[in-house]
Design an enzyme around this catalytic site. Structure first.
Site, PDB file in Angstrom:
ATOM      1  N   SER A 163       0.826  -1.200   0.000  1.00  0.00           N
ATOM      2  CA  SER A 163       0.000   0.000   0.000  1.00  0.00           C
ATOM      3  C   SER A 163       0.872   1.268   0.000  1.00  0.00           C
ATOM      4  O   SER A 163       1.663   1.465  -0.912  1.00  0.00           O
ATOM      5  CB  SER A 163      -0.958  -0.049   1.201  1.00  0.00           C
ATOM      6  OG  SER A 163      -1.983   0.895   1.074  1.00  0.00           O
ATOM      7  N   ASP A 210     -10.149  -3.326  -5.195  1.00  0.00           N
ATOM      8  CA  ASP A 210      -9.236  -2.395  -4.548  1.00  0.00           C
ATOM      9  C   ASP A 210      -9.167  -1.123  -5.391  1.00  0.00           C
ATOM     10  O   ASP A 210      -8.933  -1.186  -6.603  1.00  0.00           O
ATOM     11  CB  ASP A 210      -7.839  -3.041  -4.443  1.00  0.00           C
ATOM     12  CG  ASP A 210      -6.817  -2.163  -3.732  1.00  0.00           C
ATOM     13  OD1 ASP A 210      -7.177  -1.074  -3.242  1.00  0.00           O
ATOM     14  OD2 ASP A 210      -5.644  -2.574  -3.667  1.00  0.00           O
ATOM     15  N   HIS A 219      -8.078  -4.967  -0.876  1.00  0.00           N
ATOM     16  CA  HIS A 219      -6.949  -4.245  -0.298  1.00  0.00           C
ATOM     17  C   HIS A 219      -6.674  -4.736   1.131  1.00  0.00           C
ATOM     18  O   HIS A 219      -7.591  -4.911   1.935  1.00  0.00           O
ATOM     19  CB  HIS A 219      -7.229  -2.742  -0.269  1.00  0.00           C
ATOM     20  CG  HIS A 219      -6.013  -1.939   0.038  1.00  0.00           C
ATOM     21  ND1 HIS A 219      -5.091  -1.611  -0.939  1.00  0.00           N
ATOM     22  CD2 HIS A 219      -5.524  -1.436   1.196  1.00  0.00           C
ATOM     23  CE1 HIS A 219      -4.103  -0.927  -0.385  1.00  0.00           C
ATOM     24  NE2 HIS A 219      -4.340  -0.812   0.911  1.00  0.00           N
TER      25      HIS A 219
END
Length: 398
Positions: A188, A342, A372
């Site tokens: 991320s 995501d 995610h």
């Protein structure tokens, strides 16, 4: 009568938190529903506390996350210690077994929207330990300053300085790491930082030791277009809705909410920066299967004022997809994980396209039932499967 109304209200509120519509191919949906309810409760509580003037919502989230942090505890397999690399705090995991040769080294950068998270979180601690065990590697898990107290480029500079410190022959010798087998990884926002650092290292004349691999786990890579197909399709999907991702991006650069509001409506890029859109034009960079009939909307330009106040959101160190092909060409062997559900999916896919066009060897692992944060969801089947794929690639390539 009043009791029935109260019961109805409580039931409706409970349904709001617990029920989350999910696609049919999501594995273990009720686990995700329950996890989502917990995360949604914490986020809404934090936002309400901020509305009351108690504290910034990020600080409230950090408070709850602090209960998931673990101390640096060694065991029979792994020695764990905390130190600093060039004044940047890191957590080091080294195997206890006797080395047969110099070991691999993996630099890992945690996620959390540049605002939350740390190497001490239980999920990252587990991942580091399993990496040591599976790869017989030395793992350097890097911490960095967080927003809203610190803004870009502080996060980038912390990670960059720690990585440069490690990529020194004397330091590698100290930890028994092979200089030809060092990789960088992150998820991320950590994937964003790993990507940016790998790019900037290319032109650093003081760094003689080069990275062998970069492994990027659902990375956030661009700030220009908040209207990608993945943002449209997953704008309200659990874990990372569009509103939260835009808030994280904005907090990375400023606490002033004017940037966040402009980003929500995709009206934050000034016309004088219009040439940058060629690097993130999804109509040409996404494979057909990910366009799914979406229509590309030409950018609606914003005023120059935001870019002058907060130039970081147009900086390649914050948005690595803005790097030109000549820089991408020199990047190391790459592994990219993207998840179907995501908002950041298309960031990673566009980067895969651009890297391949630049001649970089890339393995793209797209998880059709993924969402995610999947790698951090301990106890989920998808977590175990994704981790095994990630470890397998590192085992073969690092």
């Amino acid at each position: 009568m009043g009791g029935k109304i109260l019961l109805l209200l409580v039931g409706a509120l409970g349904a709001y938190y617990v029920y989350t519509p999910l696609p049919d191919n999501i594995e273990e949906p009720w686990k995700l529903v329950w996890k989502t309810a917990q995360l949604k409760s914490i986020l809404n509580f934090a936002l309400f506390a901020e509305l009351l003037g108690i504290d910034h919502y990020i600080h409230i989230i950090r408070f709850f996350m602090s209960f998931q942090e673990v101390p640096p505890t060694s065991d029979e397999n792994v020695t764990v210690m905390e130190t600093t690399f060039n004044n940047v705090p890191v957590r080091i995991y080294t195997p206890n077994r006797k080395p047969e040769s110099l070991r691999r080294g993996l630099l890992y950068i945690h996620g959390g929207g540049w605002c939350i998270g740390s190497a001490a979180l239980l999920g990252y601690d587990f991942l580091s330990r399993r990496t040591v065990d599976r790869l017989d590697a030395v793992v350097i898990s890097i911490n960095y300053r967080l927003a809203p107290e610190y803004h870009f480029p502080n996060q980038f500079e912390d990670v960059y300085n720690a990585v440069r410190w490690f990529l020194n022959q004397a330091v590698l010798d100290k930890y028994g790491v092979d200089p030809k087998r060092v990789g960088i990884s992150g998820d991320s926002a950590g994937g964003n930082l790993a990507t940016a650092v790998a790019q900037q290292l290319i032109d650093d004349p003081d760094v003689k030791i080069k990275l062998k691999t970069q492994s990027l786990i659902y990375p956030a890579l661009q700030t220009l277009d908040m209207d990608l197909p993945s943002y449209r399709e997953n704008s309200h999907f659990p874990v990372l809705p569009k509103s939260l991702m835009v808030s994280f991006w904005s907090e990375y650069f400023t606490t002033n909410r004017s940037l966040e509001k402009a980003m929500v409506f995709n009206q934050h890029v000034p016309v004088e920066s219009s040439d940058l859109f060629k690097f993130v034009n999804w109509s040409s960079l996404l494979p057909e299967k990910f366009k799914k009939g979406h229509v590309y909307n030409r950018p609606t330009y914003g005023t120059s004022e935001l870019a002058k106040k907060y130039p970081g959101f147009l900086d390649v160190r914050a948005a690595p997809l803005l790097a030109d092909d000549s820089k991408l060409h020199n990047l190391p062997l790459t592994y990219v994980i993207t998840c179907q559900y995501d908002v950041l999916r298309d960031d990673g896919i566009m980067y895969v396209t651009r890297l391949r066009n630049a001649g970089v060897r890339v393995t793209h692992n797209h998880i059709e039932d993924g969402f995610h944060g999947a790698l951090s969801f301990q106890g989920f089947k998808i977590q175990s499967r994704t981790e095994n794929q990630y470890m397998s690639w590192l085992s073969k390539n690092l």
